[in-house]
Design a protein around this motif. Structure first.
Motif, mmCIF file in Angstrom:
data_model
loop_
_atom_site.group_PDB
_atom_site.id
_atom_site.type_symbol
_atom_site.label_atom_id
_atom_site.label_comp_id
_atom_site.label_asym_id
_atom_site.label_seq_id
_atom_site.Cartn_x
_atom_site.Cartn_y
_atom_site.Cartn_z
ATOM 1 N N HIS A 48 0.824 -1.194 0.000
ATOM 2 C CA HIS A 48 0.000 0.000 0.000
ATOM 3 C C HIS A 48 0.863 1.250 0.000
ATOM 4 N N HIS A 50 0.234 5.708 -0.112
ATOM 5 C CA HIS A 50 -0.749 6.788 -0.153
ATOM 6 C C HIS A 50 -0.024 8.125 -0.117
ATOM 7 N N THR A 57 2.756 8.655 -6.280
ATOM 8 C CA THR A 57 2.187 7.361 -5.903
ATOM 9 C C THR A 57 1.901 6.496 -7.130
ATOM 10 N N ALA A 79 -6.867 1.353 -6.990
ATOM 11 C CA ALA A 79 -6.859 2.772 -6.611
ATOM 12 C C ALA A 79 -8.167 3.116 -5.923
ATOM 13 N N ARG A 81 -10.175 6.546 -3.689
ATOM 14 C CA ARG A 81 -10.114 7.938 -3.262
ATOM 15 C C ARG A 81 -11.184 8.210 -2.228
ATOM 16 N N ARG A 85 -9.523 12.401 2.970
ATOM 17 C CA ARG A 85 -8.127 12.009 3.190
ATOM 18 C C ARG A 85 -7.403 11.885 1.849
ATOM 19 N N HIS A 87 -5.675 10.101 -1.205
ATOM 20 C CA HIS A 87 -6.072 8.823 -1.801
ATOM 21 C C HIS A 87 -5.044 7.742 -1.497
ATOM 22 N N GLY A 88 -5.514 6.532 -1.476
ATOM 23 C CA GLY A 88 -4.653 5.379 -1.245
ATOM 24 C C GLY A 88 -4.646 4.490 -2.468
ATOM 25 N N ARG A 89 -3.519 3.854 -2.697
ATOM 26 C CA ARG A 89 -3.386 2.939 -3.821
ATOM 27 C C ARG A 89 -2.609 1.724 -3.356
#
Length: 94
Positions: A48, A50, A57, A79, A81, A85, A87-89
């Motif tokens: 992970h 982010h 990223t 991916a 969003r 916060r 976004h995390g991928r």
């Protein structure tokens, strides 16, 4: 058996990867993990990352996918969003 010559597509990919700057620790950790036995307790299947937009990223995930491909591992780039916060991928390997 003779080694095949790289295609233009292979050469372009190599040049893109060689121009990648930063995130060496994350790339090293990812490579080390792929070298482990997937049945080991410390093997990670999900990686992970982010951050806010523009910090690299997506570029890091593309590097991870290319490295997984080099090791013959299947990789999926996920991916997500959230408005509140960064976004995390993630990349999942198997």
């Amino acid at each position: 058996m003779a080694e095949r010559r790289p295609t233009r597509q292979d050469l372009v990919r190599r040049r893109r990867r060689s121009g990648f700057v930063g995130r060496r620790d994350e790339i090293s950790t990812f490579r080390t993990n792929l070298g482990r036995n997937p049945e080991a307790d410390d093997y990670q299947f999900l990686h992970h990352v982010h951050g806010i937009a523009g910090v690299g990223t997506t570029s890091l995930l593309r590097q991870w996918v290319a490295i997984a491909d080099e090791h013959g591992a299947a990789a999926v780039h996920l991916a997500g969003r959230e408005r509140s916060r960064p976004h995390g991928r993630a990349v999942e390997c198997s």
